[in-house]
Write an enzyme that holds these catalytic residues in place. Structure first.
Site, PDB file in Angstrom:
ATOM      1  N   ASP A 491      48.491  13.949  14.765  1.00 47.39           N
ATOM      2  CA  ASP A 491      48.643  14.788  15.625  1.00 47.39           C
ATOM      3  C   ASP A 491      49.914  15.635  15.595  1.00 47.39           C
ATOM      4  O   ASP A 491      49.941  16.794  15.880  1.00 47.39           O
ATOM      5  CB  ASP A 491      48.835  14.396  17.152  1.00 47.39           C
ATOM      6  CG  ASP A 491      47.204  14.117  17.484  1.00 47.39           C
ATOM      7  OD1 ASP A 491      46.500  15.066  17.451  1.00 47.39           O
ATOM      8  OD2 ASP A 491      46.950  13.199  18.627  1.00 47.39           O
TER       9      ASP A 491
HETATM   10  C1  BGC Z   1      52.476  12.178  19.830  1.00 51.28           C
HETATM   11  C2  BGC Z   1      51.261  11.709  19.199  1.00 51.28           C
HETATM   12  C3  BGC Z   1      50.037  12.195  19.992  1.00 51.28           C
HETATM   13  C4  BGC Z   1      50.211  13.442  20.663  1.00 51.28           C
HETATM   14  C5  BGC Z   1      48.881  13.617  21.573  1.00 51.28           C
HETATM   15  C6  BGC Z   1      52.530  13.503  20.420  1.00 51.28           C
HETATM   16  O1  BGC Z   1      53.541  13.868  20.872  1.00 51.28           O
HETATM   17  O2  BGC Z   1      53.595  11.712  19.043  1.00 51.28           O
HETATM   18  O3  BGC Z   1      51.332  10.444  18.734  1.00 51.28           O
HETATM   19  O4  BGC Z   1      48.775  11.843  19.427  1.00 51.28           O
HETATM   20  O5  BGC Z   1      51.561  13.545  21.026  1.00 51.28           O
HETATM   21  O6  BGC Z   1      49.358  14.536  22.382  1.00 51.28           O
HETATM   22  C1  NOJ Z   2      48.027   9.197  19.123  1.00 53.22           C
HETATM   23  C2  NOJ Z   2      46.726   9.944  19.179  1.00 53.22           C
HETATM   24  O1  NOJ Z   2      45.884   9.570  20.466  1.00 53.22           O
HETATM   25  C3  NOJ Z   2      45.813   9.653  18.249  1.00 53.22           C
HETATM   26  O2  NOJ Z   2      44.660  10.532  18.365  1.00 53.22           O
HETATM   27  C4  NOJ Z   2      46.364  10.164  16.905  1.00 53.22           C
HETATM   28  O3  NOJ Z   2      45.749  10.060  15.743  1.00 53.22           O
HETATM   29  C5  NOJ Z   2      47.749   9.517  16.772  1.00 53.22           C
HETATM   30  N1  NOJ Z   2      48.563   9.601  17.898  1.00 53.22           N
HETATM   31  C6  NOJ Z   2      48.476   9.867  15.414  1.00 53.22           C
HETATM   32  O4  NOJ Z   2      49.265  11.227  15.607  1.00 53.22           O
END
Ligand code: BGC
Ligand code: NOJ
Length: 828
Positions: A491
């Site tokens: 993400d």
């Molecule tokens: C986080 C990710 C997450 C995303 C979702 C980010 O700030 O680092 O792990 O999946 O937010 O909104």
């Molecule tokens: C947490 C999110 O829930 C997931 O969808 C994503 O793949 C990982 N973070 C990595 O960014």
């Protein structure tokens, strides 16, 4: 250092001190009513949706930690003793030192026991099956050598339903709170007079001495939950909340003879009335209690409570029975048999919405999250998995794209976050094919499912899968690799974002039209999904008649062709010589390559490409995994990338916003580790696969709980990487795809018990030191008992099914009505 121990017999983790490094929590409920509960009774409850139907209030990120919960206060009524003897039997919120404390987190329940001044107490918290309520069963025992004269006060703080609004809209909220107290039951009915037809209730099995429903009357305006005025005084105010902060508190007086034991039951529940029968009498504004009262009186009965608790135990015993293993490694056994399976249920229920790190107001159900969570959950309750698949698919867009999230209550795509995470739809293919392999329920492919919840847009589920692939093919970039969109699985790899404004969301801001930045990860995932579709075609063609299908089925070669084309693009532009590259940015510059100073190698494409069988034959997969070992592996797990980004890169986005070693910027992002474990098994490396498995296995890490800090019984999302000051420290426990993927890695690839369309495959790739192991697994209604013995150091297997040798490694489907199949497996 440990703070407790596993009790594998009772399937509980036993916490021996209330002062764990962080609150160590558990979940109550697994249907519609849910609660989070910590080892000191902190937490909150909600109905279906942690944001939209929150029953009780909880203050995240507070000092002291973990403020708000299911509180009980005990107090000696003798005025001389009272000041020294007022305490919380769960330690919080008074934090009075206890003579004994123990918290047992079990499957769907938590029991906290303590002793103080000769009074032993035990509080068991759980949600009875099929009900929208939670029970707190308090058992008090007088171990003093004289009678005890005690007061018991309960306390919860109601949330005004929408948790986001509750935490922000005070000019309204301070005026709308309403309660009723009738026959010793406290009803919370804020907004019931207008558009809500639901209310909460808080009841107690004893005759009340008093009650409170107004927070400042109970606490005193400038006091906290640790020293309520009412508890100190020893009597309630019988306050009725008008606006401000409605709470629920009962006051009960208890006399215990020497050695006497007494149970007191509290129930907190959620109830709905039909819109046209909300009030009683109808023209009044009084809650109609006709349907709720029978529920309340049923559960204020100790026998009923015990019966429903036993039913919960039996349910979990049945669920866990579906896969039981006995290996030489206690940590493997305990995680597979108990905690990892349990965690997959929790992630299935919660997605990423409500934990002690997810506030319940930020995120609903993630499209990629829920589809991956299914992979570990499928076999537990296939019917619920089926329903979830159809719900998720119904939020898919006509383009084949997906809303990144949807709200569990409405099941509608979330417009605030929107779509454009270009990996999202492909995960649906993996979830559906895994489901069919597990259940043999081919009919799901014919289910008519809408797009974007629009009536009239129904198409067979199979069509959704096709569009998922087409979505990728319609969005290829300059190297013919898939465009990344807002981001792929990671993400935080936001290659179209270019955000320079503080506070902007990396997830929703897109400043470039996104026609250049490409993802090698999506390419690998596409190959995996396309091969799944090819196999599906092959099996379907062999299986049934064309006219029985409600969709047109392309031949297997069609999908193999798409997979092959993408593979060749990966080798052309996605291979760096020693590992797979990660992406191309908006300037078409490579990322995850020797050409980069930072972010030279990423874990994700190594995992996914080898899982898609790239380079297995020609040694390139081996090279990629050796590079992982050399550059990314640490004793605490495998980090996401190296070298960590030392500064913020405008063109890379959120990944570089994190300090080095944290989260996506080179922490051990645990979700990705099982991909490498699976990849290692594909190469036959059982020792390596299990070694990686053990590095992040919470039970193995229990002994370093002071460093790890999170619960030793569940996986976390992230462990600080080697660039961090706190290498080895875990964060974001419970809600992570790590749970499902580790379950898949250990059960299907290391132990190698893997559902196929034609039967259960047995293909273990286990550590060389393991001489044997045994698995008992339910599969399509049949119990398989598989005994594996190692005779040589390879991974070849010979099967003997019910005493007869069988060729290959798939156990043929047994005759109908077979209850049990016994399989002996020899590894040579
Ligand atoms: C986080 C990710 C997450 C995303 C979702 C980010 O700030 O680092 O792990 O999946 O937010 O909104
Ligand atoms: C947490 C999110 O829930 C997931 O969808 C994503 O793949 C990982 N973070 C990595 O960014």
């Amino acid at each position: 250092m440990r703070y407790g121990h596993f009790d594998d017999q009772t399937r509980e983790y036993v916490i021996e001190t209330p002062e764990t490094p962080l609150p160590w929590i558990n979940y109550l409920g697994s249907e519609s009513y849910f609660g989070l509960i910590s080892n000191t009774a902190g937490g909150y409850s909600f109905y279906k949706d942690a944001r939209l139907r929150r029953l009780t209030r909880y203050r995240y990120n507070n000092a002291p930690l973990d403020t708000g919960g299911r509180y009980i206060y005990l107090r000696d009524n003798d005025p001389v003793l009272a000041s020294a003897r007022t305490w919380s039997p769960t330690w919080m919120p008074t934090r009075t030192p206890l003579d004994f404390y123990e918290c047992r987190h079990g499957m769907g329940y938590t029991t906290i026991r303590s002793r103080m001044a000769g009074i032993e107490s035990q509080t068991r918290y759980f949600v009875p099956l099929g009900e929208n309520l939670e029970i707190w069963e308090l058992t008090l025992t007088n171990q003093r050598d004289q009678p005890a004269d005690l007061s018991v006060f309960s306390a919860i703080e109601f949330n005004l339903w929408d948790a986001m609004d509750d935490a922000t809209n005070f000019q309204r909220n301070y005026s709308i709170g309403q309660v009723e107290v009738v026959e010793d039951v406290i009803y919370h009915k804020t907004e019931y007079r207008e558009r809500r037809d639901h209310f909460a209730y808080f009841a107690c099995s004893e005759k009340l001495t008093g009650f409170d429903t107004q927070r400042d009357a109970f606490l005193g305006s400038y006091r906290g939950w640790d020293s309520p005025k009412v508890v100190e005084a020893g009597h309630s105010e019988d306050s009725i909340a008008h606006g401000w902060q409605p709470i629920g508190s009962h006051h009960v007086k208890v006399q215990l003879k020497v050695g006497e034991q007494k149970k007191i039951i509290f129930i907190l529940g959620y109830h709905e009335n039909p819109k046209d029968a909300k009030f009683d009498p109808p023209e009044s504004q009084t809650i109609n209690k006709r349907t709720v009262l029978p529920v309340i009186s049923k559960y204020l009965n100790c026998d009923e409570v015990e019966k429903s608790f036993q039913a919960l135990r039996v349910l979990w015993e049945g669920l866990l029975e579906k896969f039981q293993v006995s290996t030489p490694d206690v940590h493997t056994n305990r995680m597979v048999n108990i905690w990892n399976a349990y965690q997959t249920m929790i992630t299935f229920n919660m997605s990423r919405s409500a934990s002690y790190f997810e506030s319940g107001i930020g995120r609903g159900m993630g499209f990629r999250d829920s589809t991956q969570d299914l992979l570990g959950f499928l076999h537990l309750i296939p019917e619920r998995a089926r329903e979830r698949i159809l719900d998720v698919a119904a939020t898919q867009l006509e383009t084949g794209g997906a809303y990144h999230q949807y709200q569990p209550l409405t099941k509608r795509g979330n417009n605030d976050v929107g779509s454009g995470f270009n990996d999202d739809p492909l995960w649906l293919v993996l979830a559906v094919t895994a489901y069919v392999r597990e259940t043999g329920d081919w009919g799901i492919l014919d289910e008519q499912v809408v797009y974007d919840n629009q009536p009239g847009s129904e198409k067979p589920l199979y069509d959704h899968l096709q569009r998922s692939l087409q979505y990728t093919l319609d969005r290829l970039g300059p190297h013919e690799l898939p465009l990344i969109g807002r981001a792929d699985w990671n993400d935080c790899l936001n290659l179209n974002c270019f955000s320079d404004t503080p506070g902007q969301s990396f997830q929703t801001t897109t400043n470039k039209e996104g026609k250049v930045a490409e993802s090698v990860f999506i390419a690998g995932l596409f190959v995996l999904a396309a091969k799944e579709m090819a196999e599906l075609s092959e099996k379907l063609e062999a299986k049934d008649k064309k006219q029985d299908r409600t969709y047109l089925l392309p031949p297997s070669e069609f999908y193999m062709g798409k997979a092959a084309k993408m593979e060749s693009i990966i080798w052309q532009h996605g291979w760096d010589g020693d590992w797979f590259r990660r992406a191309y940015d908006d300037f078409s510059h490579v990322l995850g390559s020797k050409e980069n100073d930072e972010g030279r190698i990423f874990i994700e494409p190594q995992g996914i490409c080898v899982m898609a069988d790239l380079g297995i034959e020609d040694g390139r997969a081996e090279k990629a995994l050796n590079s992982v070992d050399e550059h990314l592996a640490t004793p605490h797990g495998i980090v996401l990338q190296q070298p960590a980004f030392s500064k913020y890169y405008l063109h890379l986005g959120e990944i570089s916003s994190y300090p080095p070693g944290y989260k996506e910027n080179a922490s051990i992002f645990c979700h990705t580790n099982p991909w490498i474990m699976i990849a290692e098994t594909k190469l036959g490396h059982g020792d390596k696969a299990h070694d990686y498995y053990s590095r992040i296995n919470p039970s193995v890490r229990e002994k370093i709980s002071d460093l790890h800090r999170c619960e030793p019984y569940v996986y976390v999302q992230t462990i600080a990487g080697r660039d961090a000051a706190t290498h080895g420290e875990a964060k974001n426990s419970w809600l992570s795809g790590t749970a499902a993927w580790n379950y898949v890695a250990i059960t299907q690839w290391i132990l190698g018990i893997r559902p196929t369309y034609d039967g259960l495959r047995v293909a273990p790739v286990i550590p060389s030191a393991w001489k044997n192991f045994e698995v008992a697994r339910m599969y399509r209604g049949v119990r398989y008992v598989v005994q594996v013995e190692r005779k040589g150091l390879g991974n070849e297997v010979q099967l003997e099914v019910n005493g007869k040798p069988v060729k290959g490694n798939i156990i043929p489907m047994p005759a109908e009505n077979t209850k049990e199949v016994r399989v002996r497996v020899t590894i040579t």
